[in-house]
Design an enzyme around this catalytic site. Structure first.
Site, PDB file in Angstrom:
ATOM      1  N   ASP A  67     139.704 -24.098 -29.597  1.00 53.38           N
ATOM      2  CA  ASP A  67     139.100 -24.838 -30.028  1.00 53.38           C
ATOM      3  C   ASP A  67     137.992 -24.139 -31.124  1.00 53.38           C
ATOM      4  OD1 ASP A  67     137.699 -24.017 -27.888  1.00 53.38           O
ATOM      5  OD2 ASP A  67     137.446 -26.027 -27.072  1.00 53.38           O
ATOM      6  N   ASP A 136     132.314 -33.410 -17.822  1.00 54.80           N
ATOM      7  CA  ASP A 136     132.969 -35.016 -17.759  1.00 54.80           C
ATOM      8  C   ASP A 136     134.438 -34.849 -17.812  1.00 54.80           C
ATOM      9  OD1 ASP A 136     133.607 -33.576 -20.141  1.00 54.80           O
ATOM     10  OD2 ASP A 136     132.382 -34.989 -21.580  1.00 54.80           O
ATOM     11  N   HIS A 138     136.684 -32.806 -19.655  1.00 49.16           N
ATOM     12  CA  HIS A 138     137.377 -32.394 -20.727  1.00 49.16           C
ATOM     13  C   HIS A 138     137.765 -30.918 -20.416  1.00 49.16           C
ATOM     14  CE1 HIS A 138     133.358 -30.590 -22.372  1.00 49.16           C
ATOM     15  NE2 HIS A 138     134.252 -29.569 -22.280  1.00 49.16           N
ATOM     16  N   GLU A 143     137.471 -35.012 -25.308  1.00 53.23           N
ATOM     17  CA  GLU A 143     136.519 -35.632 -24.490  1.00 53.23           C
ATOM     18  C   GLU A 143     137.153 -36.941 -23.572  1.00 53.23           C
ATOM     19  OE1 GLU A 143     133.780 -34.401 -23.831  1.00 53.23           O
ATOM     20  OE2 GLU A 143     132.647 -33.812 -25.432  1.00 53.23           O
TER      21      GLU A 143
HETATM   22  C1  F6R Z   1     135.948 -24.136 -24.774  1.00 55.79           C
HETATM   23  C2  F6R Z   1     136.395 -25.292 -24.075  1.00 55.79           C
HETATM   24  C3  F6R Z   1     135.559 -26.270 -23.412  1.00 55.79           C
HETATM   25  C4  F6R Z   1     135.193 -25.375 -21.944  1.00 55.79           C
HETATM   26  C5  F6R Z   1     134.090 -26.244 -21.128  1.00 55.79           C
HETATM   27  C6  F6R Z   1     133.476 -25.855 -20.149  1.00 55.79           C
HETATM   28  O1  F6R Z   1     136.808 -23.354 -25.575  1.00 55.79           O
HETATM   29  O2  F6R Z   1     137.324 -25.477 -24.513  1.00 55.79           O
HETATM   30  O3  F6R Z   1     136.755 -26.845 -22.834  1.00 55.79           O
HETATM   31  O4  F6R Z   1     135.841 -24.965 -21.311  1.00 55.79           O
HETATM   32  O5  F6R Z   1     133.400 -27.030 -21.908  1.00 55.79           O
HETATM   33  O6  F6R Z   1     132.434 -24.952 -20.742  1.00 55.79           O
HETATM   34  P1  F6R Z   1     131.688 -23.772 -19.754  1.00 55.79           P
HETATM   35  O7  F6R Z   1     132.855 -22.773 -19.286  1.00 55.79           O
HETATM   36  O8  F6R Z   1     130.874 -23.097 -20.571  1.00 55.79           O
HETATM   37  O9  F6R Z   1     131.249 -24.633 -18.529  1.00 55.79           O
END
Ligand code: F6R
Length: 261
Positions: A67, A136, A138, A143
């Protein structure tokens, strides 16, 4: 789905990094799917250590980012392209043209999304996709409420995710872009192996809902239950709410080492 419970994130980095290194060793032109955020950091540290020790080369590999934020100036230190370069691709011997991400500054963002999915297909698909999980539930930036069949597209972040990510923007939630391009849940499911990593008690609820809850768009990570080869690597704190934790420990302890992930 296989769940591996490790004592800490460093041990988890070695488990996931070992699987990725083994893939590259048997298939040097492997296509890797790379996630950003803090969860994959121990995995990237493990890969960098293997490279520095001389046992791993990514020269022939390709990588696709999961992403990207929309609208950050090119080269912004928190653009996911820049983060991935700092954390891993510049520290291994990837060729820069072999690392691709969604173009969050394209004039035509919708066309950029379609182009990105086509590039993944043209590369033969992703062999192993590394994933973190949001508090959450995702994955990528899909989301809650995201279609489980979705493809790469433009999404709006929830205020919770923007608050979670404010730590990368000097604590300023308003500085976190509100829009992103993310691989869809359906795009992610086309990867041949999914490896989701999660550490810490703040992820325990999301991990339990991903692994043991119903498959629902309200928890996009629960789509991993549909995948024929999905691995979830968690530390003890992130495993705390798994009803089947004892069983997962038994199966991992009994697994022959030659089998890998
Ligand atoms: C980032 C991504 C997000 C993160 C998620 C967890 O490329 O795709 O899904 O993996 O927000 O973020 P962290 O690892 O910072 O807790």
């Amino acid at each position: 789905m296989e769940v591996v419970i490790v004592p800490d994130r460093s041990a988890g980095g070695a488990v996931a990094g070992g699987a990725i290194a083994a893939l590259i060793s048997r298939q040097p032109d492997a296509v890797l799917g790379l996630a950003t955020g803090s969860s994959p950091e121990p995995v990237y540290a493990d890969l960098v250590a293997r490279h520095q020790a001389g046992g791993l080369s990514a020269r022939r590999a390709q990588a696709f980012l999961l992403d990207e934020y929309v609208g950050l100036p090119p080269g912004h230190p928190q653009s996911y392209r820049a983060v991935i370069e700092r954390a891993v691709t510049s520290r291994l011997d990837f060729r820069s043209q072999s690392v691709r991400g969604p173009d969050g500054n394209a004039d035509d963002l919708l066309a950029a999304c379609a182009t990105y999915d086509a590039q993944i297909v043209a590369a033969g698909g992703v062999d192993v996709q590394l994933l973190g999980i949001g508090s959450d539930g995702h994955i990528g930036f899909n989301e809650p409420g995201s279609s489980l069949g979705s493809r790469t597209r433009l999404k709006t972040l929830t205020s919770r995710t923007r608050a979670d990510n404010a730590r990368f923007f000097g604590g300023d939630t308003a500085a976190v872009p509100s829009h992103v391009i993310t691989q869809g849940v359906g795009t992610i499911l086309t990867a041949r192996h999914l490896v989701l990593v999660a550490w810490g008690e703040e992820k325990a609820d999301a991990v339990a809902r991903c692994v043991e809850g119903p498959i629902t768009a309200m928890v996009p990570a629960s789509a991993l239950q549909l995948h024929p080869h999905a691995t979830v690597v968690v530390d003890e704190a992130a495993a705390a709410r798994l009803a089947l934790a004892g069983y997962f420990r038994e199966t991992w302890a009994a697994k022959p080492s030659w089998q890998g992930l």
